[in-house]
Design an enzyme around this catalytic site. Structure first.
Site, PDB file in Angstrom:
ATOM      1  N   TRP A   1       0.700  -1.151  -0.108  1.00  0.00           N
ATOM      2  CA  TRP A   1       0.027   0.039   0.007  1.00  0.00           C
ATOM      3  C   TRP A   1       0.798   1.300  -0.072  1.00  0.00           C
ATOM      4  CZ3 TRP A   1      -4.377  -0.882   4.056  1.00  0.00           C
ATOM      5  CH2 TRP A   1      -5.392  -1.887   3.451  1.00  0.00           C
ATOM      6  N   LYS A   2       2.191   1.096   0.212  1.00  0.00           N
ATOM      7  CA  LYS A   2       3.155   2.277   0.353  1.00  0.00           C
ATOM      8  C   LYS A   2       2.397   3.342   1.439  1.00  0.00           C
ATOM      9  CE  LYS A   2       4.515   1.214  -4.435  1.00  0.00           C
ATOM     10  NZ  LYS A   2       5.038   1.801  -5.618  1.00  0.00           N
TER      11      LYS A   2
ATOM     12  N   HIS B   1      13.166  -2.361  -0.966  1.00  0.00           N
ATOM     13  CA  HIS B   1      12.267  -1.815  -2.118  1.00  0.00           C
ATOM     14  C   HIS B   1      13.010  -0.686  -2.945  1.00  0.00           C
ATOM     15  CE1 HIS B   1       9.266  -0.085  -4.307  1.00  0.00           C
ATOM     16  NE2 HIS B   1       8.374  -0.853  -4.151  1.00  0.00           N
TER      17      HIS B   1
ATOM     18  N   GLU C   1      11.569  -6.725  -9.290  1.00  0.00           N
ATOM     19  CA  GLU C   1      10.977  -5.653  -9.411  1.00  0.00           C
ATOM     20  C   GLU C   1      11.709  -4.661 -10.313  1.00  0.00           C
ATOM     21  OE1 GLU C   1       7.388  -4.790  -6.888  1.00  0.00           O
ATOM     22  OE2 GLU C   1       9.034  -3.945  -5.734  1.00  0.00           O
TER      23      GLU C   1
ATOM     24  N   SER D   1       3.810  -2.512 -12.314  1.00  0.00           N
ATOM     25  CA  SER D   1       2.668  -2.443 -13.063  1.00  0.00           C
ATOM     26  C   SER D   1       1.823  -3.578 -13.433  1.00  0.00           C
ATOM     27  CB  SER D   1       3.178  -1.754 -14.350  1.00  0.00           C
ATOM     28  OG  SER D   1       3.682  -0.547 -14.047  1.00  0.00           O
TER      29      SER D   1
HETATM   30  C1  PEP Z   1       6.059  -1.655  -6.169  1.00  0.00           C
HETATM   31  O1  PEP Z   1       6.149  -0.408  -6.127  1.00  0.00           O
HETATM   32  O2  PEP Z   1       6.454  -2.726  -5.247  1.00  0.00           O
HETATM   33  C2  PEP Z   1       4.999  -2.078  -7.277  1.00  0.00           C
HETATM   34  C3  PEP Z   1       4.928  -3.269  -7.679  1.00  0.00           C
HETATM   35  O3  PEP Z   1       4.227  -0.929  -7.521  1.00  0.00           O
HETATM   36  P1  PEP Z   1       3.392  -1.090  -8.824  1.00  0.00           P
HETATM   37  O4  PEP Z   1       2.596  -2.275  -8.878  1.00  0.00           O
HETATM   38  O5  PEP Z   1       2.346   0.245  -8.585  1.00  0.00           O
HETATM   39  O6  PEP Z   1       4.131  -0.851 -10.202  1.00  0.00           O
END
Ligand code: PEP
Length: 257
Positions: free
Chosen positions: A9-10, A97, A167, A216
């Site tokens: 959720w950041k 992250h 990621e 994404s």
């Molecule tokens: C993230 O920041 O870990 C991430 C996967 O973001 P998003 O799904 O919005 O790209």
């Protein structure tokens, strides 16, 4: 094995009430899910609130945190220790992250955090990913460095609780040009990451470590990533803040045989 989907959720939402509402909507939408383990990672301050929701909701998810400090207690203003997170309901912590690395987090700090989290009995999710894709690099150097830096001198006995999230930074939706990777590339990267883990830890320990993809992911592409990407689950940012989208995303993965 169940697929793992982590909702990062950041720094959202703004209020405890909105956090409870989001969790409630997701829980109602996901009743009956069988093949996916869903972990919600809200901001620290919402953990104790979300953990005290009605039984039926609370037991549908595990809760996680988005960062941690590596000391157990003491004079570390503003930091949160693994035992504090555990006592607040967290069972997993996202570590390294790219948004934290961009604020100066080093591989050394990431390694200490992973050790501290595993030693406290929670699961640790190590995020690795390159900032840009160079056509000449089959396995980006930075991914190898983040991987090996993160797992340095970790006791093999603790690895049962260890997870990797690939990621690529350029794929994260909050970046100006953030665009999802392709399942084909994720497949190749997942194989290369596993190969590197085999080399570093031995096949037995490495084969049990789940590899997730994040960047994404939404309700439209999630199933394809899991079906074709050779991965064990997903780390989801933006789409996890929209209950309807997140429920569809998890349901799409739940249907995969
Ligand atoms: C993230 O920041 O870990 C991430 C996967 O973001 P998003 O799904 O919005 O790209």
């Amino acid at each position: 094995m169940k697929k793992i989907i982590i909702a990062n959720w950041k720094m959202n939402p703004t209020t405890p009430r909105a956090a409870l509402r989001l969790m409630g909507k997701v829980a109602r939408g996901l009743r009956g899910i069988k093949n996916v383990e869903v972990i919600l990672a809200p901001p620290f301050v919402f953990l104790p609130i979300l953990r005290h929701t009605p039984y039926a909701i609370r037991h549908m998810f595990k809760l996680g945190a988005q960062d941690v400090f590596y000391e157990r207690e003491g004079a570390f203003t503003g930091e949160v220790a693994p035992p504090q997170l555990k006592a607040s309901g967290a069972r997993m912590v996202v570590i390294g992250h790219s948004e934290r690395r961009a604020m100066g987090e080093t591989d050394d700090a990431v390694n200490k955090k992973i050790k501290a989290v595993l030693e406290s009995g929670m699961r640790a999710v190590l995020c690795v990913g390159e900032k840009e894709r160079k056509a000449s690099e089959v396995f980006p150097k930075v991914v190898r460095e983040e991987l090996l830096g993160g797992i340095r001198k970790i006791k093999k006995s603790l690895l049962a609780n260890f997870i990797i999230a690939y990621e690529p930074v350029w794929a994260i939706s909050s970046n100006a040009r953030g665009k999802a990777d392709t399942p084909k590339n994720v497949y190749e990267m997942a194989i290369l990451i596993r190969r590197e883990l085999y080399r570093a830890l031995g096949k037995r320990a490495a084969s049990k470590i789940p590899v997730l993809y994040g960047g994404s992911v939404d309700e439209k592409n999630a199933a394809e990533f899991v079906a074709k990407g050779a991965i064990d689950g997903l780390l989801v940012g933006g789409a996890s803040l929209n209950a309807k989208k997140f429920v569809s995303l998890v349901k799409a993965v739940d249907k995969i045989k």
